[in-house]
Design an enzyme around this catalytic site. Sequence first.
Site, short mmCIF file in Angstrom:
data_model
loop_
_atom_site.label_atom_id
_atom_site.label_comp_id
_atom_site.label_asym_id
_atom_site.label_seq_id
_atom_site.Cartn_x
_atom_site.Cartn_y
_atom_site.Cartn_z
N THR A 191 0.74 -1.08 -0.38
CA THR A 191 0.02 -0.24 0.00
C THR A 191 1.14 1.54 0.08
OG1 THR A 191 -0.16 -0.39 2.23
CG2 THR A 191 -1.98 -1.37 1.49
N THR A 192 0.14 1.91 -0.58
CA THR A 192 1.32 3.34 -0.69
C THR A 192 -0.25 4.78 -0.22
OG1 THR A 192 2.73 5.16 -1.30
CG2 THR A 192 1.18 4.14 -2.98
#
Length: 500
Positions: free
Chosen positions: A321-322
């Site tokens: 995830t970012t």
Amino acid sequence: MAHVRRALFGARPSRMSSTRSRGVVAAGHELTAATAADILRQGGTAFDAAIAALAMSCVCEPILSSPGGGGFAMVRDGATGSTHLIDFFPQTPLERRLAADHDGVIQIHADFGTATQAFHIGPATVATPGFFHGLLALHARGATHSLIDLFEPAVRAARTGISISPFQHYLTTVVEPIVTNTAGTRSLFAPNGTLLQPGETFRNPGLADALESLALSGVGGQVDLAIVENQAQRGHVVAGDLEAYEAIERTPLAVDINGATVHLNPLPAASGTLIAHTLSHLESADAVDIARALLATSQARQSAGGDLSALASVPLRQRGTTHISVIDANRTACSVTISNGSGNGEVVDDFGFMLNNILGEEDVNPGGSGGWPTNTRLSSMMCPTMIEFSDGRVVALGSGGSNRIRSAICQVVISLCMSGVDLSAAVKAPRLHVEAGHLDFEDLYNESVRDELVALFADHRAWPERNMFYGGVHSVGMDSADGFSGCGDARRDGTAIVVE
């Protein structure tokens, strides 16, 4: 590279930035943040900046971001003050189209140094992606630039190449069996037989073609056709799944804490409910009280038995995830968290991106690779967050970090709303996480706090320094006098830019 970056984007990013200006962005890569900053500088809105940054993240953060994934966006209208959640997370296919003994799932092991973890990849692990639908929803809400213009920096970077950062190189080493799974992935991430090293150039002309095609043709174009073809033999996603997908607008879960309103990701995502539960069990902002509150949430989640109305379902733990946070000069804010799972290990045709492997997550398939529910928007731990203070301040934040997202966001929210510290101090403060009675903590607390934590949790692990395990809370803020500040979390190579 620094000289080129300044020439292209006109700003030099930093970990922490604060001044009175026209906007602010924080993200997990220099180029992601710089792209958003450049759009703000050109007069674009927070929606424009977020869209351009999301496209760029697919180029420079390809392990975490992809047109084959999806996510959530918390958006605040600067004119009305209204806040909404856009859900563009992957959806399970309308039907299971493969037998239980199919060969569309491969198990690999990722190496985290101190431990290894099993991952499931392959064409049968793909859920219907929502990434581009999310960008279209953001665009419809308040963008002023065309998609082709917003995608142009990412298209240019994909064609000319970017320099591999140490952090992005590290991520590829962790998931090396995924990014070297097929000839297509090897041609991108290990073109000379070994993984690209820090400082080497990463080029992805196929992704440039994909972004151009999406901008010009939209949904149902060549990229969708390539996804269907990629899935035809050993996957579940067909044209009908792509045609049926819709981004969903939801009312955020609002929690009042010490006079501030915190807007969280609502059900079916579990993150907001879990965070709200923790906040409601706080007695103070003391680290030991936070640990107790996190323990209470962990225990309540276990006792809820999957009843969403009681607490929250078992959430999907996105391993890749970012996050991107943006506020513009009109006080409009976007907080966007995206994920591609860990990628399914196959490149879509010649388009330079992997589809997600969401159906391979054990949280979705506790009984095996064919146990997922059909036509379902899955639960998630991602939680883009918006905070509105009584004095007019606004903060947009979010984090990657799998199941540690909820504890990372909790602790930054508590620091901002209860301790009253600034963004930089809130993000840099030591973190802890409680899961099933086990405590992980960054061993940076004072001796008395450390002793209390260790006494409270016999089962514990101390980390000697700040670590990406505890998320990357990339945060931006705006005060009542239109002054901006931002902090990119160094745990995940974060960068913040205030646009002059």
